[in-house]
Design a protein around this motif. Structure first.
Motif, PDB file in Angstrom:
ATOM      1  N   ALA A 174       0.816  -1.219   0.000  1.00  0.00           N
ATOM      2  CA  ALA A 174       0.000   0.000   0.000  1.00  0.00           C
ATOM      3  C   ALA A 174       0.848   1.267   0.000  1.00  0.00           C
ATOM      4  N   ASN A 233       3.081   3.619  -1.800  1.00  0.00           N
ATOM      5  CA  ASN A 233       3.444   3.930  -3.178  1.00  0.00           C
ATOM      6  C   ASN A 233       4.660   4.843  -3.182  1.00  0.00           C
ATOM      7  N   SER A 268       5.154   0.806  -8.185  1.00  0.00           N
ATOM      8  CA  SER A 268       3.780   1.283  -8.336  1.00  0.00           C
ATOM      9  C   SER A 268       3.732   2.421  -9.347  1.00  0.00           C
ATOM     10  N   ALA A 293      -3.330   5.668  -5.672  1.00  0.00           N
ATOM     11  CA  ALA A 293      -4.081   4.423  -5.489  1.00  0.00           C
ATOM     12  C   ALA A 293      -3.862   3.519  -6.704  1.00  0.00           C
ATOM     13  N   ASP A 294      -2.685   2.950  -6.814  1.00  0.00           N
ATOM     14  CA  ASP A 294      -2.374   2.028  -7.901  1.00  0.00           C
ATOM     15  C   ASP A 294      -3.257   0.790  -7.751  1.00  0.00           C
ATOM     16  N   ARG A 295      -4.264   0.674  -8.623  1.00  0.00           N
ATOM     17  CA  ARG A 295      -5.269  -0.380  -8.460  1.00  0.00           C
ATOM     18  C   ARG A 295      -4.654  -1.767  -8.571  1.00  0.00           C
ATOM     19  N   LEU A 309      -3.055  -2.535  -5.252  1.00  0.00           N
ATOM     20  CA  LEU A 309      -4.044  -2.674  -4.183  1.00  0.00           C
ATOM     21  C   LEU A 309      -4.858  -3.955  -4.346  1.00  0.00           C
ATOM     22  N   TYR A 319      -0.118   7.295   2.687  1.00  0.00           N
ATOM     23  CA  TYR A 319      -0.019   5.861   2.980  1.00  0.00           C
ATOM     24  C   TYR A 319      -1.256   5.397   3.736  1.00  0.00           C
ATOM     25  N   GLU A 325      -4.182   6.690   3.545  1.00  0.00           N
ATOM     26  CA  GLU A 325      -5.295   6.649   2.584  1.00  0.00           C
ATOM     27  C   GLU A 325      -5.347   5.311   1.860  1.00  0.00           C
ATOM     28  N   ASN A 326      -4.199   4.833   1.416  1.00  0.00           N
ATOM     29  CA  ASN A 326      -4.176   3.559   0.703  1.00  0.00           C
ATOM     30  C   ASN A 326      -4.514   2.388   1.617  1.00  0.00           C
ATOM     31  N   ARG A 379      -8.143   2.221   1.863  1.00  0.00           N
ATOM     32  CA  ARG A 379      -8.728   1.658   0.646  1.00  0.00           C
ATOM     33  C   ARG A 379      -8.734   0.132   0.687  1.00  0.00           C
TER      34      ARG A 379
END
Length: 650
Positions: free
Chosen positions: A373, A375, A437, A443-445, A448, A493, A495-496, A499
């Protein structure tokens, strides 16, 4: 940004390779060892004992002015000074820099209280390191060392002229006292440091002998013994060593206390009566009359104070400040010099460390997912001005110690007998490196999704509220932080992590609370940085060894307990050649990376520095490989200072 101060590893790192925050670097003249077999009529109690030991063991006894882990020393016994110093450096002036957080003590070797920056400057040691050789030490309080090739014991012959600050002699009895009091009342980590010691005794007033456990890690015990700070036995007859104090302690070092403002500043003044000032190992060192540390609670305030002239020297660890802040008028006028100098050491081991003492981090899949998570690529571009590279190794930027690719045959020979203790990926996959990432999207899907899959495999399932649960327990994570300027790095960080369904929070506390919580392992995740040596040894037990995992004040931040890791550390400590050492360290690096005990952050292989143009130094572009030696081998240039004063810039 990089953390501005490394965790202190005591006592060996104190004597062998000084950190950036050290007040002085005790660089001792190197020499080719004078080796001879002691036999026949040897005079003195210590020599008679050495003869007895020789007769029993049939080992050659080495008598020398210094000791090295491998091979010979650089300098002969009669060297005049180190090559990297200016032997004619003038004395005078003031060096000042900044320190982070707070302090309430001048006692650096106990768990209680927070010691001031530079507080080790009061003390001399039997041996001391230098700024060129990572694995060599030379006599300071001791003028001669005697030990067998097995290194099962060592005799230090001390200089009779050595004196404490009050004029009393430094004796072998003080050395014995220092060992015993550090073991009994010092930081609990000393028990790990001294675990291979068997007995310490004074043979006479100026001869001290250390016996070591025959089955211990003996390669570096002589240097560990030589690095013990020597305290005054008489001074502590009326004081409790375990109690923190702001009273200047009794030492034999080159500086004494000038002034102290608790939590705000501390200043040390050079002793004109320092007993060892004319020893070749000290020529060109300790040039400043005064060394001062100004304390600040956050990096931004500290930088603004530097711009205003509150202190004179700054190594910059913040990428945003380095990228955008160094354009103020004093630089344009030439009053402040800004430089980037090479750093010859491994780049440092910095990351978000998991507290493995907590059950929620017991599954390595959870730790790997949490790491994914972060990035780095987005952070480097958006926050760091692309000044950094991603760290993946615990010996980053070291060609000889960093694991690469699949394990070599030599590594496998060490790893296979320990296979049961390690993840299978150690043997089937290249040394772990974090996947890159997207720099364009925090937010690299893809990353994640992979992280989410790992969490589900580990049993952490998303509930109706969008958060992850396992066995009725919610996955919560607190990232401990003690600096406002680190918020901009931690918050994205967080935030991810959210997610991913993790109940993640960033908790910023004041530095004093952070220090106490770290001492007692009261955190989920914490940022720390270690400077890893170029010749790693038994000190690795303090960072990664099982015996230090539950010791308060230990630098085993992760709380790692693994028998295979313990055995690899012992193999490293017992290595008899540089080739053996390099192979064993690569194997350990590979194993540690596979365990996901941290989320590696970033590094730069240079020093970014700025300073008022009032200093001189003995090098131009290339400093000694182990340190800039700023507090130690730089000096005050009065002509430059006079010009600054005339311009109103000093």
């Amino acid at each position: 940004m990089t953390r501005p101060a490394d965790r202190l590893l005591m006592p060996k790192s104190r004597a062998r390779a000084q950190s950036r925050q050290a007040v002085r670097s005790r660089a001792m003249p190197l020499a080719i060892p004078m080796r001879r077999v002691l036999a026949g009529a040897l005079l003195g109690v210590g020599l008679l004992w050495a003869a007895d030991a020789l007769a029993e063991s049939h080992e050659a006894i080495i008598q020398t002015h210094g000791v090295s882990t491998f091979g010979d020393l650089k300098y002969p016994a009669d060297f005049p000074h180190f090559d990297y110093v200016n032997p004619n450096a003038p004395k005078g002036g003031e060096f000042s820099t900044w320190a982070f957080g707070t302090f309430d003590s001048l006692t650096p070797y106990i768990l209680k209280g927070n010691a001031a920056a530079g507080a080790t400057v009061f003390y001399d040691t039997l041996l001391s390191g230098n700024l060129e050789e990572p694995d060599a030490m030379y006599g300071l309080l001791a003028h001669t060392i005697e030990y067998p090739e097995s290194r099962e014991w060592v005799i230090f012959r001390m200089r009779p002229e050595a004196r404490f600050r009050d004029g009393t002699p430094v004796t072998a009895h003080d050395v014995v006292f220092s060992y015993n009091i550090l073991l009994e009342k010092g930081r609990p980590t000393f028990k790990t440091t001294f675990s291979d010691f068997q007995k310490v005794e004074a043979l006479d007033d100026h001869t001290v002998r250390f016996d070591f456990k025959p089955d211990g890690a003996l390669r570096e015990v002589v240097m560990t013994a030589g690095g013990i700070p020597v305290l005054s036995k008489a001074y502590y007859e009326s004081r409790d060593f375990a109690e923190s104090s702001l009273e200047p302690p009794m030492g034999s070092g080159p500086y004494e206390l000038a002034s102290v403002d608790p939590g705000r500043s501390v200043s040390y003044k050079r002793r004109d009566d320092y007993w060892a000032r004319d020893l070749p190992i000290n020529i060109g060192h300790s040039n400043f009359d005064t060394i001062k540390y100004e304390y600040f609670a956050d990096y931004t305030t500290a930088f603004e104070a530097f711009k205003a002239g509150a202190y004179l020297y700054r190594e910059e660890f913040s990428s945003i400040v380095w990228g955008t802040g160094y354009d103020f008028p004093a630089i344009d006028a030439g009053h402040v010099i800004v430089e980037t100098l090479p750093d010859g050491r491994p780049a440092g081991t910095q990351g978000f460390w998991f507290n493995l003492r907590r059950d929620k981090f017991s599954d390595p899949r959870v730790r790997e997912a949490i790491g994914m998570a972060f990035n780095f690529e987005w952070s480097n571009e958006s926050l760091f001005y692309n000044l950094y590279e991603r760290t993946d190794s615990f010996w980053e930027n070291s060609r000889t110690l960093q694991a690469e690719g699949m394990p070599s045959e030599a590594e496998l020979a060490l790893l296979e007998p320990l296979r049961e203790f390690f993840p299978e990926t150690v043997f089937t996959e290249p040394a772990f490196s974090p996947a890159a990432s997207s720099a364009a999207d925090l937010a690299d899907r893809r990353q994640l999704r992979r992280a989410s899959g790992l969490l589900e495999e580990a049993g952490w399932i998303v509930g109706e509220d969008g958060l992850r649960y396992k066995d009725g327990q919610k996955l919560t994570i607190e990232v401990l932080n003690d600096s406002p300027s680190f918020d901009r790095i931690i918050n994205p960080y967080i935030e991810n992590l959210k997610r991913l369904g993790i109940d993640a929070t960033a908790n910023r506390v004041d530095p004093a609370e952070a220090q106490e919580r770290e001492k007692n392992f009261d955190y989920d995740i914490v940022t720390q940085r270690f400077s890893m040596g170029q010749t790693p040894g038994d000190e690795l037990r303090q960072i990664f060894g099982s015996e230090s995992a539950d010791t308060p004040g230990s630098v085993n931040v992760a709380g790692l307990k693994n028998e295979g890791v313990d055995r690899l550390i012992r193999i490293i400590a017992d290595a008899q050649s540089r080739k053996e050492l390099d192979t064993a360290v690569k194997a350990l690096d590979r194993v540690l990376r596979s365990m996901h005990i941290w989320v590696p952050q970033w590094y730069k292989g240079v020093h970014n520095i700025a300073y008022r143009d009032a200093f001189g130094r003995p090098y131009t572009d290339t400093p000694p490989p182990l340190s800039l030696g700023v507090e130690s081998i730089w000096w005050w240039d009065e002509d430059k200072a006079r010009a600054l004063r005339a311009a109103g810039a000093l």
